[in-house]
Design a protein around this motif. Structure first.
Motif, PDB file in Angstrom:
ATOM      1  N   PRO A  93       0.797  -1.219   0.000  1.00  0.00           N
ATOM      2  CA  PRO A  93       0.000   0.000   0.000  1.00  0.00           C
ATOM      3  C   PRO A  93       0.836   1.278   0.000  1.00  0.00           C
ATOM      4  N   ASP A  94       2.011   1.272   0.641  1.00  0.00           N
ATOM      5  CA  ASP A  94       2.820   2.478   0.690  1.00  0.00           C
ATOM      6  C   ASP A  94       3.703   2.646  -0.546  1.00  0.00           C
ATOM      7  N   ALA A  95       3.678   1.684  -1.458  1.00  0.00           N
ATOM      8  CA  ALA A  95       4.519   1.770  -2.647  1.00  0.00           C
ATOM      9  C   ALA A  95       3.970   2.757  -3.660  1.00  0.00           C
ATOM     10  N   GLY A  96       2.706   3.136  -3.558  1.00  0.00           N
ATOM     11  CA  GLY A  96       2.141   4.092  -4.484  1.00  0.00           C
ATOM     12  C   GLY A  96       1.565   3.417  -5.708  1.00  0.00           C
ATOM     13  N   ALA A  97       0.994   4.232  -6.571  1.00  0.00           N
ATOM     14  CA  ALA A  97       0.351   3.731  -7.775  1.00  0.00           C
ATOM     15  C   ALA A  97       1.381   3.435  -8.864  1.00  0.00           C
ATOM     16  N   ILE A  98       1.002   2.545  -9.760  1.00  0.00           N
ATOM     17  CA  ILE A  98       1.844   2.229 -10.908  1.00  0.00           C
ATOM     18  C   ILE A  98       1.379   3.091 -12.076  1.00  0.00           C
ATOM     19  N   ASP A  99       2.293   3.910 -12.576  1.00  0.00           N
ATOM     20  CA  ASP A  99       1.996   4.733 -13.738  1.00  0.00           C
ATOM     21  C   ASP A  99       2.522   4.103 -15.019  1.00  0.00           C
ATOM     22  N   THR A 100       3.612   3.338 -14.892  1.00  0.00           N
ATOM     23  CA  THR A 100       4.238   2.739 -16.068  1.00  0.00           C
ATOM     24  C   THR A 100       4.601   1.289 -15.773  1.00  0.00           C
ATOM     25  N   LEU A 101       4.242   0.410 -16.690  1.00  0.00           N
ATOM     26  CA  LEU A 101       4.565  -1.016 -16.574  1.00  0.00           C
ATOM     27  C   LEU A 101       5.443  -1.408 -17.750  1.00  0.00           C
ATOM     28  N   THR A 124      12.253  -5.404 -23.626  1.00  0.00           N
ATOM     29  CA  THR A 124      13.630  -5.031 -23.312  1.00  0.00           C
ATOM     30  C   THR A 124      13.834  -3.608 -23.795  1.00  0.00           C
ATOM     31  N   ILE A 125      14.282  -2.748 -22.901  1.00  0.00           N
ATOM     32  CA  ILE A 125      14.567  -1.358 -23.253  1.00  0.00           C
ATOM     33  C   ILE A 125      16.071  -1.167 -23.199  1.00  0.00           C
ATOM     34  N   ARG A 126      16.641  -0.689 -24.304  1.00  0.00           N
ATOM     35  CA  ARG A 126      18.072  -0.373 -24.368  1.00  0.00           C
ATOM     36  C   ARG A 126      18.189   1.136 -24.455  1.00  0.00           C
ATOM     37  N   GLY A 127      18.599   1.742 -23.366  1.00  0.00           N
ATOM     38  CA  GLY A 127      18.698   3.198 -23.289  1.00  0.00           C
ATOM     39  C   GLY A 127      18.230   3.660 -21.923  1.00  0.00           C
ATOM     40  N   ASP A 128      18.408   4.924 -21.669  1.00  0.00           N
ATOM     41  CA  ASP A 128      18.055   5.480 -20.372  1.00  0.00           C
ATOM     42  C   ASP A 128      16.546   5.686 -20.258  1.00  0.00           C
ATOM     43  N   VAL A 129      16.034   5.504 -19.035  1.00  0.00           N
ATOM     44  CA  VAL A 129      14.618   5.699 -18.750  1.00  0.00           C
ATOM     45  C   VAL A 129      14.507   6.795 -17.698  1.00  0.00           C
ATOM     46  N   VAL A 130      13.760   7.846 -18.022  1.00  0.00           N
ATOM     47  CA  VAL A 130      13.490   8.928 -17.080  1.00  0.00           C
ATOM     48  C   VAL A 130      11.995   8.900 -16.825  1.00  0.00           C
ATOM     49  N   PHE A 131      11.586   8.886 -15.542  1.00  0.00           N
ATOM     50  CA  PHE A 131      10.170   8.735 -15.224  1.00  0.00           C
ATOM     51  C   PHE A 131       9.799   9.498 -13.971  1.00  0.00           C
ATOM     52  N   SER A 132       8.515   9.595 -13.735  1.00  0.00           N
ATOM     53  CA  SER A 132       7.983  10.091 -12.470  1.00  0.00           C
ATOM     54  C   SER A 132       6.816   9.183 -12.096  1.00  0.00           C
ATOM     55  N   GLY A 133       6.442   9.193 -10.833  1.00  0.00           N
ATOM     56  CA  GLY A 133       5.364   8.320 -10.378  1.00  0.00           C
ATOM     57  C   GLY A 133       5.888   6.933 -10.090  1.00  0.00           C
ATOM     58  N   ARG A 139       7.425  12.603  -6.623  1.00  0.00           N
ATOM     59  CA  ARG A 139       7.541  11.337  -5.897  1.00  0.00           C
ATOM     60  C   ARG A 139       7.694  10.233  -6.938  1.00  0.00           C
ATOM     61  N   ALA A 140       8.686   9.375  -6.753  1.00  0.00           N
ATOM     62  CA  ALA A 140       8.926   8.296  -7.707  1.00  0.00           C
ATOM     63  C   ALA A 140       9.270   7.018  -6.957  1.00  0.00           C
ATOM     64  N   VAL A 141       8.692   5.914  -7.442  1.00  0.00           N
ATOM     65  CA  VAL A 141       8.944   4.593  -6.875  1.00  0.00           C
ATOM     66  C   VAL A 141       9.272   3.647  -8.022  1.00  0.00           C
ATOM     67  N   GLN A 151      18.812   6.057 -10.084  1.00  0.00           N
ATOM     68  CA  GLN A 151      18.712   7.231  -9.222  1.00  0.00           C
ATOM     69  C   GLN A 151      17.237   7.529  -9.009  1.00  0.00           C
ATOM     70  N   VAL A 152      16.677   6.952  -7.948  1.00  0.00           N
ATOM     71  CA  VAL A 152      15.246   7.041  -7.664  1.00  0.00           C
ATOM     72  C   VAL A 152      15.070   7.157  -6.145  1.00  0.00           C
ATOM     73  N   PRO A 153      14.124   7.966  -5.666  1.00  0.00           N
ATOM     74  CA  PRO A 153      13.944   8.109  -4.217  1.00  0.00           C
ATOM     75  C   PRO A 153      13.603   6.805  -3.490  1.00  0.00           C
ATOM     76  N   VAL A 154      12.672   6.016  -4.032  1.00  0.00           N
ATOM     77  CA  VAL A 154      12.264   4.762  -3.393  1.00  0.00           C
ATOM     78  C   VAL A 154      12.459   3.630  -4.400  1.00  0.00           C
TER      79      VAL A 154
END
Length: 143
Positions: free
Chosen positions: A9-17, A23-32, A51-53, A67-70
């Protein structure tokens, strides 16, 4: 769509799956919330100011710096992790790299090949090379 995912419950909502067949080759920048069941080869960075998890599922993997807060890891991680708030290593976590954290939670069965570095333990050096040189000096002095 995400109702069957065992998310705390404290992990927060999923914005991106990132699904298991992706397979992603390259940098990923996200929020949420970012939930990784697939594979990322590159840096994973949270946008500043939000806030990012990041959750790495049991079958997921990341090869690169994080490099992510949680950060919640239950899969494979190769690279250093910088968490401004918290790192959780679940039972199936397999990490090769250094974990920079304020709070860490490690479940029985998790494996770490690297160092745990508390945020307050680093000297006030501005250059990563200075920090590495200081760590080498400390290791040599202890020998």
């Amino acid at each position: 769509m995400f109702k069957n995912k065992p998310i705390r419950p404290d992990a927060g909502a999923i914005d991106t799956l990132i699904g298991p067949q992706v397979t992603i080759r390259g940098d990923v920048v996200f929020s949420g919330g970012l939930y990784v069941e697939g594979h990322i080869q590159g840096k994973v960075i949270a946008e500043a100011g939000g806030r990012a998890v990041l959750t790495v599922a049991e079958q997921g993997s990341i090869e690169g710096e994080v490099q992510v807060p949680v950060v919640v890891i239950n899969g494979r991680m190769t690279g250093d992790v910088h968490a401004l708030e918290r790192i959780e290593l679940a039972t199936k976590a397999r990490v090769q790299g250094n974990l920079h954290y304020k709070v860490v939670e490690m479940s029985a069965g998790a494996q770490l090949t690297g160092r745990l570095v508390h945020a307050d333990a680093l000297p006030a050096a501005h250059d990563a090379h200075e920090v590495a040189a200081q760590a080498d000096a400390w290791a040599t002095a202890d020998a």
